[in-house]
Write a protein that holds these residues in place. Structure first.
Motif, PDB file in Angstrom:
ATOM      1  N   PHE A 183      -8.190   4.404  46.570  1.00 58.36           N
ATOM      2  CA  PHE A 183      -7.434   3.382  47.297  1.00 58.36           C
ATOM      3  C   PHE A 183      -7.365   2.079  46.504  1.00 58.36           C
ATOM      4  O   PHE A 183      -6.302   1.463  46.388  1.00 58.36           O
ATOM      5  N   MET A 184      -8.511   1.645  45.952  1.00 58.51           N
ATOM      6  CA  MET A 184      -8.534   0.389  45.206  1.00 58.51           C
ATOM      7  C   MET A 184      -7.631   0.460  43.974  1.00 58.51           C
ATOM      8  O   MET A 184      -6.876  -0.474  43.681  1.00 58.51           O
ATOM      9  N   ALA A 185      -7.701   1.575  43.258  1.00 56.13           N
ATOM     10  CA  ALA A 185      -6.850   1.742  42.075  1.00 56.13           C
ATOM     11  C   ALA A 185      -5.378   1.802  42.482  1.00 56.13           C
ATOM     12  O   ALA A 185      -4.511   1.214  41.819  1.00 56.13           O
ATOM     13  N   PRO A 236      -6.137  -5.888  52.438  1.00 54.95           N
ATOM     14  CA  PRO A 236      -6.556  -4.479  52.357  1.00 54.95           C
ATOM     15  C   PRO A 236      -7.522  -4.213  51.207  1.00 54.95           C
ATOM     16  O   PRO A 236      -8.528  -3.514  51.388  1.00 54.95           O
ATOM     17  N   GLN A 237      -7.224  -4.771  50.039  1.00 53.30           N
ATOM     18  CA  GLN A 237      -8.129  -4.600  48.905  1.00 53.30           C
ATOM     19  C   GLN A 237      -9.448  -5.334  49.138  1.00 53.30           C
ATOM     20  O   GLN A 237     -10.524  -4.843  48.770  1.00 53.30           O
ATOM     21  N   PHE A 238      -9.360  -6.483  49.756  1.00 52.51           N
ATOM     22  CA  PHE A 238     -10.537  -7.295  50.040  1.00 52.51           C
ATOM     23  C   PHE A 238     -11.509  -6.523  50.933  1.00 52.51           C
ATOM     24  O   PHE A 238     -12.718  -6.455  50.653  1.00 52.51           O
ATOM     25  N   LEU A 239     -11.030  -5.931  51.996  1.00 54.68           N
ATOM     26  CA  LEU A 239     -11.877  -5.155  52.894  1.00 54.68           C
ATOM     27  C   LEU A 239     -12.460  -3.932  52.200  1.00 54.68           C
ATOM     28  O   LEU A 239     -13.618  -3.561  52.419  1.00 54.68           O
ATOM     29  N   GLY A 271     -11.489  -4.973  41.921  1.00 55.75           N
ATOM     30  CA  GLY A 271     -11.403  -6.168  42.751  1.00 55.75           C
ATOM     31  C   GLY A 271     -10.755  -7.336  42.035  1.00 55.75           C
ATOM     32  O   GLY A 271      -9.835  -7.969  42.572  1.00 55.75           O
ATOM     33  N   ILE A 272     -11.205  -7.636  40.808  1.00 59.37           N
ATOM     34  CA  ILE A 272     -10.618  -8.784  40.104  1.00 59.37           C
ATOM     35  C   ILE A 272      -9.195  -8.483  39.648  1.00 59.37           C
ATOM     36  O   ILE A 272      -8.367  -9.387  39.569  1.00 59.37           O
ATOM     37  N   ALA A 273      -8.901  -7.208  39.380  1.00 56.06           N
ATOM     38  CA  ALA A 273      -7.520  -6.859  39.027  1.00 56.06           C
ATOM     39  C   ALA A 273      -6.590  -7.107  40.209  1.00 56.06           C
ATOM     40  O   ALA A 273      -5.466  -7.616  40.046  1.00 56.06           O
ATOM     41  N   GLU A 327     -24.254  -5.696  53.914  1.00 53.12           N
ATOM     42  CA  GLU A 327     -22.892  -6.008  54.361  1.00 53.12           C
ATOM     43  C   GLU A 327     -22.601  -7.498  54.226  1.00 53.12           C
ATOM     44  O   GLU A 327     -21.519  -7.887  53.784  1.00 53.12           O
ATOM     45  N   PHE A 328     -23.558  -8.343  54.618  1.00 44.71           N
ATOM     46  CA  PHE A 328     -23.363  -9.789  54.520  1.00 44.71           C
ATOM     47  C   PHE A 328     -23.333 -10.233  53.066  1.00 44.71           C
ATOM     48  O   PHE A 328     -22.535 -11.094  52.683  1.00 44.71           O
ATOM     49  N   ALA A 329     -24.214  -9.672  52.241  1.00 44.26           N
ATOM     50  CA  ALA A 329     -24.254 -10.036  50.825  1.00 44.26           C
ATOM     51  C   ALA A 329     -22.947  -9.650  50.135  1.00 44.26           C
ATOM     52  O   ALA A 329     -22.405 -10.424  49.331  1.00 44.26           O
ATOM     53  N   ALA A 330     -22.428  -8.476  50.440  1.00 45.89           N
ATOM     54  CA  ALA A 330     -21.166  -8.035  49.838  1.00 45.89           C
ATOM     55  C   ALA A 330     -20.017  -8.934  50.268  1.00 45.89           C
ATOM     56  O   ALA A 330     -19.173  -9.332  49.444  1.00 45.89           O
ATOM     57  N   ALA A 331     -19.968  -9.274  51.555  1.00 48.42           N
ATOM     58  CA  ALA A 331     -18.912 -10.158  52.039  1.00 48.42           C
ATOM     59  C   ALA A 331     -19.003 -11.530  51.382  1.00 48.42           C
ATOM     60  O   ALA A 331     -17.982 -12.100  50.960  1.00 48.42           O
TER      61      ALA A 331
END
Length: 225
Positions: A203-205, A178-181, A143-145, A56-60
């Motif tokens: 959701f991301m798409a 929202p996308q960030f989370l 994410g980058i989009a 979780e920390f690494a992903a954040a």
């Protein structure tokens, strides 16, 4: 003199080529993105001294680095046009939609290049393992989009503002949250060795599609004098 508009495809490629040439000459965005990524990851790596971070920390941390790299490098996408006095030329020769997609695609290229640099450094410096590479690649794309789409819109909003860079970050973060989370949660699952659920990808798409649709609808209003 009446405006002479280029066709959409030609205008988009002309804008991408112009921004690429300007970036090659100044290397402002590339330098800012690369230096922030290197500084952040190497600092955390030395602090941890080889210890592994929880997924979780690494992903954040990964997405925080990606976000602030983008904030450091993408804020000038329209500011440089305003400072150089080239906004009028763009308005004469390109439609608002062509400008929007040209800037959006250029931002995507910059972030894709940054991702190719950050991911190996992230894995090496923080000693993390990626179990689901296909899922991780999809998360990176979404994410980058999302970062590129939101940044392109907010950069257009702040190009005439005082304290542009600060306003740009403050305006971008809540829209992107929202996308960030979502990408942080999905990345944490990948780093833990499991695959994200289908609804997370949907959701991301959907978020990316909604932001791009908002850009198509709103950009002409932002682009007016």
């Amino acid at each position: 003199m009446p405006p002479i508009k280029l066709n959409f495809k030609r205008a988009v490629w002309a804008i991408i080529a112009k921004d690429a040439v300007c970036e090659f000459r100044t290397r402002y965005a590339v330098g800012a993105l690369v230096m922030f990524a290197l500084t952040a990851l190497s600092s955390v790596s030395m602090t941890l001294a080889g210890a592994a971070l929880p997924p979780e920390f690494a992903a954040a941390l990964f997405w925080v680095v990606m976000f602030f790299c983008a904030m450091a490098g993408l804020a000038r996408v329209f500011v440089q046009e305003q400072e150089a006095g080239t906004l009028l030329v763009l308005r004469l020769y390109a439609t608002g939609m062509a400008v929007y997609f040209g800037k959006l695609l250029f931002n995507l290229v910059l972030l894709a290049g940054l991702t190719c640099l950050v991911v190996p450094l992230f894995i090496m410096f923080l000693n993390v393992a990626v179990g689901e590479w296909l899922s991780f690649a999809l998360i990176l794309v979404f994410g980058i989009a999302g970062i590129a789409a939101v940044s392109t819109l907010t950069a257009a909003m702040v190009m005439y503002a005082q304290g542009k860079h600060a306003v740009f970050t403050v305006l971008t973060f809540p829209v992107l949250l929202p996308q960030f989370l979502s990408v942080i949660s999905a990345t944490a699952k990948v780093l833990a060795g499991s695959a994200p659920e289908l609804r997370e990808f949907v959701f991301m798409a959907g978020y990316d599609a909604a932001v791009i649709a908002a850009g198509i609808l709103l950009f002409d209003y932002l682009w007016q004098d």
